[in-house]
Design a protein around this motif. Structure first.
Motif, PDB file in Angstrom:
ATOM      1  N   HIS A 214       0.817  -1.040   0.020  1.00  0.00           N
ATOM      2  CA  HIS A 214       0.069  -0.100   0.064  1.00  0.00           C
ATOM      3  C   HIS A 214       0.768   1.170   0.050  1.00  0.00           C
ATOM      4  O   HIS A 214       1.728   1.479   1.152  1.00  0.00           O
ATOM      5  N   HIS A 216       1.585   5.424  -0.754  1.00  0.00           N
ATOM      6  CA  HIS A 216       1.025   6.921  -1.017  1.00  0.00           C
ATOM      7  C   HIS A 216       2.155   7.571  -1.716  1.00  0.00           C
ATOM      8  O   HIS A 216       3.448   7.314  -1.213  1.00  0.00           O
ATOM      9  N   GLU A 273      -9.084  -0.148  -3.290  1.00  0.00           N
ATOM     10  CA  GLU A 273      -7.455   0.257  -3.881  1.00  0.00           C
ATOM     11  C   GLU A 273      -7.116   0.232  -4.712  1.00  0.00           C
ATOM     12  O   GLU A 273      -6.082   1.046  -5.137  1.00  0.00           O
TER      13      GLU A 273
HETATM   14 ZN   LIG Z   1      -4.165   4.603   0.193  1.00  0.00          ZN
END
Ligand SMILES: [Zn+2]
Length: 286
Positions: A214, A216, A273
């Motif tokens: 995950h 960013h 996601e």
């Molecule tokens: Zn995220």
């Protein structure tokens, strides 16, 4: 990583060497751990607020404040109250990448319903080969990971040829995540310097976390960012930290206490996601 030289007693040195052998851990690691414990600083510890299960069910109100979060880490990812954008925590500063494409530094108290932070102390530091996709990022990180059963934090810096992100739009409490995620604006950036802030979580944590990677993104000038959907770049600096302690902080709101969190959330979460197949995303593309 910084290096220190200091004097210790012979008896302490003996214990240190014995413990290092016994536990199979380096003296640097044991000293760092002992110092972190004595100063009450979390060490190789992930601090997570709430669960992905709660998020999938639409529990978006404040669980903790942004300031509180910084007591547990200087690096991480998350979201904000009412899913108002994507959170990037980098070098001890919290940034909010919002659905209008703007990124702001959080200076006031802001609530977060879900976040995962740590004090970033990399164990590994290297330059990647050419990365042509998010799949390649995963491959590079997979090669560095030595287990499928602990957590990892990744920081990837450099010049990206292309970055594709999305940022959640503020959503009313109770709207399920999959529904909220279907209308999220996406953004495209070319030739941009920046950082990927990432967490890898083991499969067994899928009940309360995003299993797998995950990431960013945050640009070097801190004006662009979001939840990473795709990217490419060359000679990126990849740093990794192994995380084998986990602290889970659960909300005490009535919504959380009364929610039914027994449902399998994996499909809804995967949908939220990933890139959504849609002609001309509802959001703007830049
Ligand atoms: Zn995220």
């Amino acid at each position: 990583m910084p290096k220190i030289t200091c004097h210790i007693s012979q008896s302490l040195q003996k214990i240190l060497e014995e413990q290092s052998k016994l536990r199979g851990e380096s003296i640097s690691h044991l000293v760092s751990m002992a110092l972190a414990q004595s100063f009450e600083v979390p060490h190789h510890t992930l601090f997570q607020v709430s669960t992905t299960g709660a998020l999938v069910q639409g529990i978006y109100e404040r669980a903790v404040s942004s300031k509180y979060l910084l007591n547990y880490g200087d690096f991480g990812i998350g979201t904000f109250e009412n899913l108002d954008g994507e959170m990037v925590v980098l070098d001890g500063v919290i940034y909010q990448a919002r659905s209008d494409g703007k990124v702001s530094k959080i200076t006031e108290e802001v609530g977060t319903p879900f976040a995962i932070v740590l004090f970033f102390e990399p164990d590994l530091d290297e330059i990647s080969e050419e990365i042509n996709s998010l799949g390649d990022v995963r491959k590079v990180c997979d090669r560095l990971r030595d287990s499928d059963n602990i957590f990892y934090a990744f920081r990837i810096d450099g010049k990206f040829d292309h970055v594709h992100t999305r940022a959640m739009k503020a959503t009313a409490e109770g709207v399920p995540l999959a529904q909220a995620a279907s209308v999220q604006p996406e953004f495209e950036f070319k030739n941009i310097n920046g950082t990927l802030v990432g967490i890898w979580a083991p499969q067994f944590s899928s009940a309360f976390n995003v299993a797998g990677y995950h990431f960013h993104f945050l640009s070097e000038d801190r004006t662009k960012g979001g939840h990473l959907l795709e990217c490419s770049g060359k000679h990126l600096r990849v740093r990794m930290e192994r995380m084998n302690d986990f602290h889970l902080s659960l909300p005490e709101s009535q919504e959380f206490l009364q929610a039914d969190l027994t449902k399998d959330i994996s499909k809804d979460l995967a949908y939220a996601e990933q890139i959504h197949d849609k002609e001309n995303a509802d959001g703007e593309r830049k």
